[in-house]
Design an enzyme around this catalytic site. Structure first.
Site, PDB file in Angstrom:
ATOM      1  N   CYS A  85      67.161   1.356  41.906  1.00 24.45           N
ATOM      2  CA  CYS A  85      68.498   1.817  41.026  1.00 24.45           C
ATOM      3  C   CYS A  85      68.899   0.411  40.109  1.00 24.45           C
ATOM      4  CB  CYS A  85      69.442   2.035  42.020  1.00 24.45           C
ATOM      5  SG  CYS A  85      70.782   3.123  41.152  1.00 24.45           S
ATOM      6  N   HIS A 177      66.377   6.632  44.885  1.00 22.81           N
ATOM      7  CA  HIS A 177      66.692   5.954  46.124  1.00 22.81           C
ATOM      8  C   HIS A 177      65.546   6.282  47.210  1.00 22.81           C
ATOM      9  CE1 HIS A 177      70.461   3.896  45.351  1.00 22.81           C
ATOM     10  NE2 HIS A 177      70.657   4.858  44.392  1.00 22.81           N
ATOM     11  N   GLU A 179      65.127   4.909  49.899  1.00 22.73           N
ATOM     12  CA  GLU A 179      65.639   4.804  51.258  1.00 22.73           C
ATOM     13  C   GLU A 179      66.310   5.869  52.033  1.00 22.73           C
ATOM     14  OE1 GLU A 179      68.830   3.132  48.514  1.00 22.73           O
ATOM     15  OE2 GLU A 179      66.742   3.452  48.607  1.00 22.73           O
TER      16      GLU A 179
END
Length: 521
Positions: A85, A177, A179
Protein backbone atom coordinates in the site's frame (compact mmCIF):
# COMPACT_ATOMS: atom_id res chain seq x y z
CA UNK A 1 19.93 -25.56 20.06
CA UNK A 2 18.21 -23.94 17.07
CA UNK A 3 18.86 -20.20 16.71
CA UNK A 4 15.32 -19.01 16.00
CA UNK A 5 16.47 -15.44 15.27
CA UNK A 6 18.92 -16.29 12.48
CA UNK A 7 16.45 -15.78 9.65
CA UNK A 8 14.30 -12.70 10.19
CA UNK A 9 12.35 -9.96 8.45
CA UNK A 10 12.35 -6.24 9.28
CA UNK A 11 9.05 -4.36 8.96
CA UNK A 12 9.25 -0.57 8.74
CA UNK A 13 6.00 0.89 10.06
CA UNK A 14 4.56 3.93 8.27
CA UNK A 15 1.53 4.09 10.55
CA UNK A 16 -0.84 1.47 9.15
CA UNK A 17 -3.54 -0.03 11.33
CA UNK A 18 -2.55 -3.41 9.85
CA UNK A 19 1.20 -3.34 10.62
CA UNK A 20 0.97 -5.72 13.56
CA UNK A 21 -1.13 -8.01 11.38
CA UNK A 22 1.70 -8.16 8.82
CA UNK A 23 4.07 -9.26 11.59
CA UNK A 24 1.63 -11.85 12.91
CA UNK A 25 1.18 -13.33 9.43
CA UNK A 26 4.94 -13.65 8.98
CA UNK A 27 5.29 -15.26 12.42
CA UNK A 28 2.52 -17.71 11.40
CA UNK A 29 4.66 -18.69 8.42
CA UNK A 30 7.35 -19.58 10.95
CA UNK A 31 9.75 -16.65 10.56
CA UNK A 32 10.78 -14.12 13.21
CA UNK A 33 10.22 -10.45 12.42
CA UNK A 34 10.37 -7.10 14.17
CA UNK A 35 8.48 -3.84 13.67
CA UNK A 36 10.51 -0.61 13.65
CA UNK A 37 9.17 2.90 13.11
CA UNK A 38 10.03 4.18 9.63
CA UNK A 39 12.26 6.86 11.22
CA UNK A 40 14.21 4.38 13.39
CA UNK A 41 17.99 5.00 13.28
CA UNK A 42 18.82 3.74 9.76
CA UNK A 43 22.41 2.92 10.72
CA UNK A 44 21.03 -0.03 12.70
CA UNK A 45 19.46 -1.71 9.67
CA UNK A 46 22.64 -3.46 8.52
CA UNK A 47 23.44 -4.68 12.03
CA UNK A 48 19.98 -6.16 12.50
CA UNK A 49 20.76 -8.89 9.99
CA UNK A 50 17.38 -9.15 8.26
CA UNK A 51 16.91 -11.38 5.23
CA UNK A 52 14.36 -8.95 3.79
CA UNK A 53 12.49 -5.70 4.48
CA UNK A 54 8.76 -4.95 4.32
CA UNK A 55 7.46 -1.38 4.03
CA UNK A 56 4.01 -1.15 5.64
CA UNK A 57 1.00 0.88 4.65
CA UNK A 58 0.21 4.21 6.26
CA UNK A 59 -2.20 7.15 6.40
CA UNK A 60 0.10 9.77 4.82
CA UNK A 61 0.22 10.85 1.17
CA UNK A 62 3.39 10.60 -0.92
CA UNK A 63 2.08 13.52 -2.98
CA UNK A 64 2.50 15.94 -0.05
CA UNK A 65 5.74 17.57 1.17
CA UNK A 66 7.30 15.96 4.23
CA UNK A 67 5.69 12.57 3.71
CA UNK A 68 7.49 9.67 5.46
CA UNK A 69 10.07 7.90 3.31
CA UNK A 70 12.08 4.70 3.55
CA UNK A 71 15.73 5.32 4.51
CA UNK A 72 18.20 5.07 1.63
CA UNK A 73 19.89 2.29 3.58
CA UNK A 74 16.94 0.05 2.68
CA UNK A 75 17.76 0.27 -1.02
CA UNK A 76 21.53 0.17 -0.48
CA UNK A 77 21.29 -3.01 1.60
CA UNK A 78 20.92 -5.37 -1.35
CA UNK A 79 18.05 -7.06 0.49
CA UNK A 80 14.67 -7.97 -1.00
CA UNK A 81 12.06 -5.25 -0.34
CA UNK A 82 8.26 -5.63 -0.32
CA UNK A 83 6.14 -2.46 -0.24
CA UNK A 84 2.51 -2.78 0.84
CA UNK A 85 0.00 0.00 0.00
CA UNK A 86 1.78 3.21 1.13
CA UNK A 87 4.94 1.11 1.15
CA UNK A 88 4.60 0.54 -2.60
CA UNK A 89 3.79 4.21 -3.18
CA UNK A 90 6.91 5.45 -1.40
CA UNK A 91 8.92 2.73 -3.18
CA UNK A 92 7.73 4.13 -6.51
CA UNK A 93 8.16 7.78 -5.55
CA UNK A 94 11.68 7.30 -4.15
CA UNK A 95 12.97 5.21 -7.06
CA UNK A 96 11.91 7.49 -9.92
CA UNK A 97 8.27 6.58 -10.49
CA UNK A 98 5.21 8.72 -9.80
CA UNK A 99 2.15 8.67 -7.55
CA UNK A 100 -1.05 10.68 -7.62
CA UNK A 101 -4.14 11.21 -5.51
CA UNK A 102 -7.15 9.23 -6.67
CA UNK A 103 -10.43 10.97 -7.44
CA UNK A 104 -12.07 8.67 -4.93
CA UNK A 105 -10.67 6.54 -2.09
CA UNK A 106 -10.83 2.79 -2.65
CA UNK A 107 -11.79 0.76 0.40
CA UNK A 108 -12.97 -2.84 0.54
CA UNK A 109 -13.12 -5.83 -1.76
CA UNK A 110 -11.56 -5.59 -5.22
CA UNK A 111 -10.33 -7.87 -7.97
CA UNK A 112 -6.88 -7.54 -9.54
CA UNK A 113 -5.79 -8.89 -12.91
CA UNK A 114 -2.34 -10.47 -12.88
CA UNK A 115 -0.67 -9.30 -16.11
CA UNK A 116 2.89 -10.54 -15.54
CA UNK A 117 4.15 -13.57 -13.62
CA UNK A 118 6.92 -12.82 -11.13
CA UNK A 119 8.20 -14.66 -8.04
CA UNK A 120 5.11 -13.60 -6.08
CA UNK A 121 2.30 -14.03 -8.61
CA UNK A 122 3.38 -16.92 -10.85
CA UNK A 123 0.56 -19.48 -11.15
CA UNK A 124 -1.55 -17.84 -8.44
CA UNK A 125 -5.35 -18.18 -8.73
CA UNK A 126 -8.38 -18.10 -6.45
CA UNK A 127 -12.16 -17.97 -6.74
CA UNK A 128 -12.02 -14.88 -8.95
CA UNK A 129 -10.70 -17.03 -11.81
CA UNK A 130 -7.51 -17.53 -13.78
CA UNK A 131 -5.10 -14.58 -13.43
CA UNK A 132 -7.68 -12.73 -11.34
CA UNK A 133 -7.44 -12.45 -7.54
CA UNK A 134 -9.72 -11.27 -4.74
CA UNK A 135 -7.96 -8.62 -2.64
CA UNK A 136 -8.63 -5.97 0.00
CA UNK A 137 -7.93 -2.33 -0.85
CA UNK A 138 -7.60 0.66 1.48
CA UNK A 139 -5.96 3.65 -0.21
CA UNK A 140 -6.38 7.19 -1.47
CA UNK A 141 -3.25 7.59 -3.61
CA UNK A 142 -1.92 5.16 -6.21
CA UNK A 143 1.15 4.63 -8.38
CA UNK A 144 0.65 6.27 -11.77
CA UNK A 145 4.07 5.42 -13.24
CA UNK A 146 6.44 2.63 -12.18
CA UNK A 147 10.13 3.44 -11.63
CA UNK A 148 12.81 2.46 -14.17
CA UNK A 149 13.51 -1.28 -14.09
CA UNK A 150 10.05 -2.13 -12.72
CA UNK A 151 7.30 -4.12 -14.43
CA UNK A 152 3.58 -3.80 -13.79
CA UNK A 153 2.45 -7.21 -12.52
CA UNK A 154 -1.21 -6.53 -11.67
CA UNK A 155 -3.89 -3.94 -12.48
CA UNK A 156 -7.52 -3.26 -11.62
CA UNK A 157 -10.38 -1.54 -13.38
CA UNK A 158 -9.69 1.57 -11.31
CA UNK A 159 -5.90 1.84 -11.01
CA UNK A 160 -3.15 1.13 -13.56
CA UNK A 161 -0.66 -0.32 -11.04
CA UNK A 162 -2.01 -2.76 -8.46
CA UNK A 163 1.37 -4.51 -8.18
CA UNK A 164 4.86 -4.04 -9.57
CA UNK A 165 8.27 -5.66 -9.32
CA UNK A 166 11.93 -5.32 -10.19
CA UNK A 167 13.02 -8.96 -10.21
CA UNK A 168 16.70 -8.13 -10.70
CA UNK A 169 16.75 -6.09 -7.48
CA UNK A 170 14.15 -8.33 -5.75
CA UNK A 171 11.96 -5.28 -5.06
CA UNK A 172 8.20 -5.81 -5.03
CA UNK A 173 5.11 -3.74 -4.32
CA UNK A 174 1.35 -4.30 -4.03
CA UNK A 175 -1.36 -1.67 -3.63
CA UNK A 176 -3.63 -4.06 -1.70
CA UNK A 177 -3.21 -5.68 1.72
CA UNK A 178 -1.97 -9.30 1.60
CA UNK A 179 -2.00 -9.50 5.41
CA UNK A 180 -5.81 -9.22 5.57
CA UNK A 181 -7.78 -12.46 5.23
CA UNK A 182 -10.08 -10.85 2.62
CA UNK A 183 -7.08 -11.09 0.26
CA UNK A 184 -7.57 -14.80 -0.34
CA UNK A 185 -4.03 -15.52 -1.56
CA UNK A 186 -2.41 -12.96 0.73
CA UNK A 187 -0.65 -15.46 2.97
CA UNK A 188 0.74 -17.23 -0.11
CA UNK A 189 2.15 -13.93 -1.38
CA UNK A 190 3.80 -13.23 1.98
CA UNK A 191 5.18 -16.78 2.18
CA UNK A 192 6.61 -16.51 -1.33
CA UNK A 193 8.37 -13.28 -0.41
CA UNK A 194 9.65 -14.42 2.99
CA UNK A 195 10.57 -18.03 2.17
CA UNK A 196 11.15 -18.15 -1.60
CA UNK A 197 12.59 -14.69 -2.30
CA UNK A 198 14.31 -13.95 1.03
CA UNK A 199 15.30 -17.57 1.70
CA UNK A 200 14.15 -17.66 5.33
CA UNK A 201 13.88 -20.99 7.14
CA UNK A 202 10.70 -21.55 9.15
CA UNK A 203 12.28 -21.89 12.60
CA UNK A 204 9.83 -19.74 14.58
CA UNK A 205 7.67 -22.45 16.20
CA UNK A 206 6.16 -22.76 19.68
CA UNK A 207 8.47 -25.65 20.62
CA UNK A 208 11.58 -23.77 19.45
CA UNK A 209 10.49 -20.56 21.22
CA UNK A 210 10.05 -22.44 24.51
CA UNK A 211 13.47 -24.07 24.17
CA UNK A 212 15.04 -20.69 23.37
CA UNK A 213 13.38 -18.87 26.27
CA UNK A 214 14.25 -21.59 28.79
CA UNK A 215 17.92 -21.24 27.83
CA UNK A 216 17.75 -17.43 28.01
CA UNK A 217 16.04 -17.39 31.42
CA UNK A 218 18.52 -19.85 32.89
CA UNK A 219 21.42 -17.78 31.59
CA UNK A 220 19.87 -14.53 32.85
CA UNK A 221 18.92 -15.49 36.41
CA UNK A 222 21.45 -18.20 37.22
CA UNK A 223 20.76 -19.53 40.72
CA UNK A 224 18.76 -16.46 41.82
CA UNK A 225 15.08 -16.60 42.79
CA UNK A 226 12.31 -15.00 40.72
CA UNK A 227 8.90 -13.67 41.79
CA UNK A 228 5.85 -13.30 39.56
CA UNK A 229 2.48 -11.66 40.10
CA UNK A 230 0.12 -14.42 38.96
CA UNK A 231 -3.29 -13.04 38.00
CA UNK A 232 -4.87 -16.06 36.35
CA UNK A 233 -4.83 -14.23 33.01
CA UNK A 234 -3.25 -15.73 29.90
CA UNK A 235 0.04 -13.80 29.95
CA UNK A 236 0.99 -14.36 33.59
CA UNK A 237 -0.18 -18.00 33.42
CA UNK A 238 2.07 -18.72 30.44
CA UNK A 239 4.99 -16.93 32.13
CA UNK A 240 4.44 -19.07 35.24
CA UNK A 241 4.38 -22.31 33.24
CA UNK A 242 7.44 -21.32 31.21
CA UNK A 243 9.53 -20.17 34.19
CA UNK A 244 8.58 -23.23 36.23
CA UNK A 245 9.85 -25.38 33.37
CA UNK A 246 13.06 -23.32 33.25
CA UNK A 247 13.96 -22.82 36.93
CA UNK A 248 11.58 -25.01 38.95
CA UNK A 249 11.20 -24.07 42.61
CA UNK A 250 13.35 -20.94 42.23
CA UNK A 251 10.09 -19.34 41.00
CA UNK A 252 7.60 -18.01 43.55
CA UNK A 253 4.23 -16.73 42.33
CA UNK A 254 2.13 -14.27 44.30
CA UNK A 255 -1.58 -14.62 43.58
CA UNK A 256 -3.68 -11.77 45.00
CA UNK A 257 -7.31 -12.84 45.38
CA UNK A 258 -9.10 -9.50 45.20
CA UNK A 259 -12.64 -10.80 45.54
CA UNK A 260 -13.23 -9.29 42.10
CA UNK A 261 -12.27 -12.32 40.02
CA UNK A 262 -14.39 -14.70 37.98
CA UNK A 263 -16.46 -17.29 39.86
CA UNK A 264 -14.15 -19.66 41.80
CA UNK A 265 -11.15 -18.39 39.82
CA UNK A 266 -8.90 -18.30 42.88
CA UNK A 267 -9.48 -21.99 43.56
CA UNK A 268 -8.99 -22.82 39.88
CA UNK A 269 -5.64 -21.00 39.74
CA UNK A 270 -4.40 -22.79 42.85
CA UNK A 271 -5.59 -26.17 41.55
CA UNK A 272 -3.86 -25.67 38.20
CA UNK A 273 -0.53 -24.20 39.28
CA UNK A 274 0.06 -25.23 42.88
CA UNK A 275 -1.54 -28.68 42.88
CA UNK A 276 -1.32 -29.91 39.28
CA UNK A 277 1.94 -28.30 38.10
CA UNK A 278 3.74 -28.02 41.43
CA UNK A 279 4.43 -24.28 41.14
CA UNK A 280 5.18 -22.46 44.39
CA UNK A 281 2.20 -20.08 44.77
CA UNK A 282 1.46 -17.72 47.67
CA UNK A 283 -2.26 -16.97 47.75
CA UNK A 284 -3.15 -13.68 49.42
CA UNK A 285 -6.83 -13.43 50.33
CA UNK A 286 -7.24 -9.67 50.10
CA UNK A 287 -10.97 -9.33 49.40
CA UNK A 288 -11.66 -7.57 52.72
CA UNK A 289 -9.01 -4.93 51.98
CA UNK A 290 -10.36 -4.31 48.48
CA UNK A 291 -13.99 -3.95 49.50
CA UNK A 292 -13.01 -1.64 52.38
CA UNK A 293 -10.96 0.60 50.05
CA UNK A 294 -13.73 0.70 47.44
CA UNK A 295 -16.52 1.58 49.85
CA UNK A 296 -18.41 4.66 48.65
CA UNK A 297 -16.30 5.01 45.45
CA UNK A 298 -18.38 5.33 42.28
CA UNK A 299 -16.08 6.91 39.70
CA UNK A 300 -14.65 4.27 37.30
CA UNK A 301 -11.17 5.82 37.09
CA UNK A 302 -10.98 6.17 40.86
CA UNK A 303 -11.93 2.50 41.20
CA UNK A 304 -9.24 1.48 38.70
CA UNK A 305 -6.57 3.43 40.57
CA UNK A 306 -7.57 2.03 43.95
CA UNK A 307 -7.58 -1.55 42.64
CA UNK A 308 -4.23 -1.12 40.85
CA UNK A 309 -2.49 0.68 43.70
CA UNK A 310 -3.67 -1.85 46.26
CA UNK A 311 -2.31 -4.69 44.12
CA UNK A 312 1.09 -2.98 44.04
CA UNK A 313 0.96 -2.44 47.81
CA UNK A 314 0.14 -6.10 48.52
CA UNK A 315 2.68 -7.40 46.01
CA UNK A 316 5.32 -5.19 47.61
CA UNK A 317 4.47 -6.57 51.06
CA UNK A 318 4.77 -10.16 49.88
CA UNK A 319 7.99 -9.60 47.92
CA UNK A 320 9.65 -8.13 51.02
CA UNK A 321 9.14 -11.51 52.68
CA UNK A 322 11.19 -13.19 49.94
CA UNK A 323 14.67 -12.04 50.83
CA UNK A 324 16.42 -14.09 48.14
CA UNK A 325 14.34 -12.86 45.20
CA UNK A 326 16.51 -10.90 42.77
CA UNK A 327 14.26 -10.89 39.71
CA UNK A 328 10.71 -9.82 38.91
CA UNK A 329 8.97 -11.68 36.08
CA UNK A 330 6.37 -9.82 34.03
CA UNK A 331 4.02 -10.77 31.20
CA UNK A 332 5.11 -7.95 28.87
CA UNK A 333 4.21 -8.86 25.28
CA UNK A 334 5.42 -7.47 21.96
CA UNK A 335 2.69 -4.83 21.44
CA UNK A 336 3.81 -3.26 24.75
CA UNK A 337 7.37 -3.08 23.40
CA UNK A 338 6.21 -1.46 20.16
CA UNK A 339 4.23 1.14 22.08
CA UNK A 340 7.14 2.11 24.31
CA UNK A 341 9.50 2.38 21.32
CA UNK A 342 7.36 5.04 19.65
CA UNK A 343 8.69 7.29 16.91
CA UNK A 344 11.30 10.05 16.76
CA UNK A 345 9.24 12.41 14.63
CA UNK A 346 5.81 11.60 15.99
CA UNK A 347 4.59 10.81 12.47
CA UNK A 348 4.97 7.07 12.86
CA UNK A 349 2.03 5.19 14.28
CA UNK A 350 2.17 4.56 18.03
CA UNK A 351 0.26 1.43 18.97
CA UNK A 352 -1.70 1.63 22.19
CA UNK A 353 -2.20 -1.36 24.43
CA UNK A 354 -3.61 -2.14 27.85
CA UNK A 355 -1.06 -3.19 30.44
CA UNK A 356 -2.04 -5.82 32.96
CA UNK A 357 -0.19 -4.31 35.90
CA UNK A 358 0.73 -0.73 36.74
CA UNK A 359 4.18 0.43 37.77
CA UNK A 360 5.78 -1.38 40.68
CA UNK A 361 7.68 0.52 43.39
CA UNK A 362 11.13 1.70 42.34
CA UNK A 363 12.62 0.70 45.69
CA UNK A 364 12.09 -2.98 44.86
CA UNK A 365 15.36 -2.89 42.86
CA UNK A 366 14.67 -6.17 41.10
CA UNK A 367 15.90 -7.15 37.66
CA UNK A 368 13.23 -7.76 35.02
CA UNK A 369 12.53 -11.12 33.39
CA UNK A 370 10.19 -10.78 30.41
CA UNK A 371 10.09 -14.08 28.49
CA UNK A 372 7.09 -13.06 26.34
CA UNK A 373 8.34 -9.66 25.19
CA UNK A 374 8.91 -10.88 21.60
CA UNK A 375 5.47 -12.47 21.27
CA UNK A 376 2.03 -11.41 20.11
CA UNK A 377 -1.02 -12.54 22.06
CA UNK A 378 -1.87 -15.35 19.64
CA UNK A 379 1.70 -16.65 19.97
CA UNK A 380 1.44 -16.52 23.77
CA UNK A 381 -1.68 -18.68 23.56
CA UNK A 382 0.06 -21.23 21.32
CA UNK A 383 2.95 -21.37 23.80
CA UNK A 384 0.48 -21.99 26.61
CA UNK A 385 -0.99 -25.00 24.81
CA UNK A 386 2.51 -26.32 24.03
CA UNK A 387 3.39 -25.98 27.74
CA UNK A 388 0.40 -28.09 28.71
CA UNK A 389 -2.02 -25.44 29.97
CA UNK A 390 -5.69 -26.27 29.28
CA UNK A 391 -7.13 -24.71 26.11
CA UNK A 392 -10.07 -23.46 28.17
CA UNK A 393 -7.63 -21.35 30.20
CA UNK A 394 -5.37 -20.27 27.35
CA UNK A 395 -8.18 -19.24 25.00
CA UNK A 396 -10.39 -17.55 27.57
CA UNK A 397 -11.95 -14.22 26.69
CA UNK A 398 -10.15 -11.08 27.90
CA UNK A 399 -10.79 -10.03 31.48
CA UNK A 400 -10.08 -6.46 32.66
CA UNK A 401 -7.23 -5.85 35.10
CA UNK A 402 -9.58 -4.34 37.72
CA UNK A 403 -11.80 -7.41 37.31
CA UNK A 404 -15.44 -7.17 38.33
CA UNK A 405 -14.67 -3.75 39.81
CA UNK A 406 -15.42 -2.18 36.42
CA UNK A 407 -18.31 -4.51 35.62
CA UNK A 408 -20.20 -3.39 38.71
CA UNK A 409 -21.45 0.07 37.81
CA UNK A 410 -20.99 2.56 40.61
CA UNK A 411 -20.04 1.45 44.12
CA UNK A 412 -18.50 -2.01 44.52
CA UNK A 413 -19.87 -4.21 47.29
CA UNK A 414 -19.11 -7.81 48.21
CA UNK A 415 -22.70 -8.96 47.62
CA UNK A 416 -22.72 -7.30 44.18
CA UNK A 417 -19.46 -9.04 43.24
CA UNK A 418 -20.71 -12.46 44.34
CA UNK A 419 -23.98 -12.03 42.44
CA UNK A 420 -22.21 -10.83 39.30
CA UNK A 421 -19.59 -13.59 39.37
CA UNK A 422 -22.34 -16.21 39.49
CA UNK A 423 -24.35 -14.55 36.70
CA UNK A 424 -21.23 -14.32 34.55
CA UNK A 425 -20.44 -18.00 35.17
CA UNK A 426 -23.95 -19.00 34.05
CA UNK A 427 -23.60 -16.94 30.85
CA UNK A 428 -20.20 -18.46 30.01
CA UNK A 429 -21.38 -21.98 30.88
CA UNK A 430 -24.32 -21.68 28.49
CA UNK A 431 -22.10 -20.22 25.74
CA UNK A 432 -19.80 -23.23 26.01
CA UNK A 433 -22.69 -25.72 26.05
CA UNK A 434 -24.17 -24.12 22.92
CA UNK A 435 -20.76 -24.04 21.14
CA UNK A 436 -21.02 -20.25 20.97
CA UNK A 437 -18.08 -19.34 23.21
CA UNK A 438 -15.43 -19.50 20.48
CA UNK A 439 -17.63 -17.62 18.00
CA UNK A 440 -17.69 -14.58 20.31
CA UNK A 441 -14.57 -12.54 21.01
CA UNK A 442 -15.65 -11.42 24.47
CA UNK A 443 -18.73 -12.12 26.58
CA UNK A 444 -19.58 -11.17 30.14
CA UNK A 445 -22.26 -10.00 32.56
CA UNK A 446 -22.60 -6.52 34.08
CA UNK A 447 -24.22 -5.59 37.40
CA UNK A 448 -26.52 -2.57 37.12
CA UNK A 449 -27.05 -0.69 40.40
CA UNK A 450 -30.76 -0.20 39.75
CA UNK A 451 -33.75 -2.24 40.85
CA UNK A 452 -36.63 -3.28 38.66
CA UNK A 453 -40.11 -4.52 39.49
CA UNK A 454 -40.75 -8.21 38.93
CA UNK A 455 -43.06 -10.98 40.03
CA UNK A 456 -41.74 -13.97 41.96
CA UNK A 457 -44.47 -16.54 42.56
CA UNK A 458 -47.49 -14.41 43.42
CA UNK A 459 -45.47 -11.70 45.12
CA UNK A 460 -44.17 -8.40 43.78
CA UNK A 461 -40.36 -8.27 43.75
CA UNK A 462 -38.07 -5.25 43.48
CA UNK A 463 -34.66 -6.64 42.56
CA UNK A 464 -31.42 -6.04 40.64
CA UNK A 465 -30.82 -5.98 36.88
CA UNK A 466 -28.07 -7.94 35.10
CA UNK A 467 -26.91 -6.93 31.61
CA UNK A 468 -25.29 -9.41 29.22
CA UNK A 469 -22.67 -8.27 26.71
CA UNK A 470 -21.16 -10.30 23.84
CA UNK A 471 -19.15 -8.92 20.93
CA UNK A 472 -17.37 -10.08 17.79
CA UNK A 473 -14.17 -8.33 16.79
CA UNK A 474 -10.80 -8.89 15.15
CA UNK A 475 -8.70 -6.23 16.87
CA UNK A 476 -10.90 -4.93 19.75
CA UNK A 477 -10.55 -1.43 18.28
CA UNK A 478 -14.00 -1.81 16.74
CA UNK A 479 -16.62 -4.46 17.54
CA UNK A 480 -20.07 -5.67 16.55
CA UNK A 481 -22.54 -6.95 19.11
CA UNK A 482 -22.95 -10.70 18.78
CA UNK A 483 -26.28 -11.78 17.29
CA UNK A 484 -26.89 -14.61 19.74
CA UNK A 485 -30.06 -16.69 19.17
CA UNK A 486 -33.15 -15.51 21.06
CA UNK A 487 -33.77 -19.00 22.46
CA UNK A 488 -30.25 -19.06 23.82
CA UNK A 489 -30.64 -15.65 25.48
CA UNK A 490 -33.91 -16.83 26.97
CA UNK A 491 -32.20 -19.86 28.48
CA UNK A 492 -29.47 -17.70 30.04
CA UNK A 493 -32.00 -15.21 31.39
CA UNK A 494 -34.14 -17.95 32.95
CA UNK A 495 -31.15 -19.56 34.63
CA UNK A 496 -29.88 -16.27 36.09
CA UNK A 497 -33.28 -15.22 37.42
CA UNK A 498 -34.17 -18.67 38.77
CA UNK A 499 -30.79 -19.52 40.28
CA UNK A 500 -29.73 -16.15 41.70
CA UNK A 501 -31.69 -14.67 44.54
CA UNK A 502 -32.01 -10.91 44.08
CA UNK A 503 -32.17 -10.63 40.26
CA UNK A 504 -35.52 -9.95 38.59
CA UNK A 505 -34.49 -8.79 35.11
CA UNK A 506 -31.84 -9.61 32.48
CA UNK A 507 -31.14 -7.37 29.47
CA UNK A 508 -28.87 -7.80 26.42
CA UNK A 509 -26.56 -5.03 25.21
CA UNK A 510 -26.87 -4.45 21.43
CA UNK A 511 -24.39 -1.55 21.16
CA UNK A 512 -21.45 -1.65 18.77
CA UNK A 513 -18.01 -0.11 19.27
CA UNK A 514 -18.09 2.72 18.41
CA UNK A 515 -20.07 4.45 19.80
CA UNK A 516 -20.05 2.26 22.92
CA UNK A 517 -16.91 0.72 24.39
CA UNK A 518 -16.77 -3.03 24.96
CA UNK A 519 -16.62 -2.70 28.75
CA UNK A 520 -19.30 -0.61 30.45
CA UNK A 521 -16.79 1.29 32.59
Amino acid sequence: MTNIHTDKILILDFGAQYTQLIARRIREIGVYCEIWAWDHDPSEIAGFGAKGIILSGGPESTTLPGAPVAPQEVFDSGLPVFGICYGMQTLAAQLGGATEAADQREFGHAEVDVVAADALFAGLTDHAGASRLNVWMSHGDHVSQVPPGFTITATTDRIPVAAMSNEAKRWYGVQFHPEVTHTLQGQTLLRRFVVDVCGCQTLWTAANIIEDQIARVREQVGDDEVILGLSGGVDSSVVAALLHKAIGDKLTCVFVDTGLLRWQEGDQVMAMFAEHMGVKVIRVNAADRYFAKLEGVRDPEAKRKIIGNLFVEIFDEESNKLANAKWLAQGTIYPDVIESAGSKTGKAHVIKSHHNVGGLPEHMKLGLVEPLRELFKDEVRRLGVELGLPRTMVYRHPFPGPGLGVRILGEVKREYAELLAKADAIFIDELRKADLYDTTSQAFAVFLPVKSVGVVGDARAYEWVIALRAVETIDFMTAHWAHLPYDFLGTVSNRIINELRGVSRVVYDISGKPPATIEWE
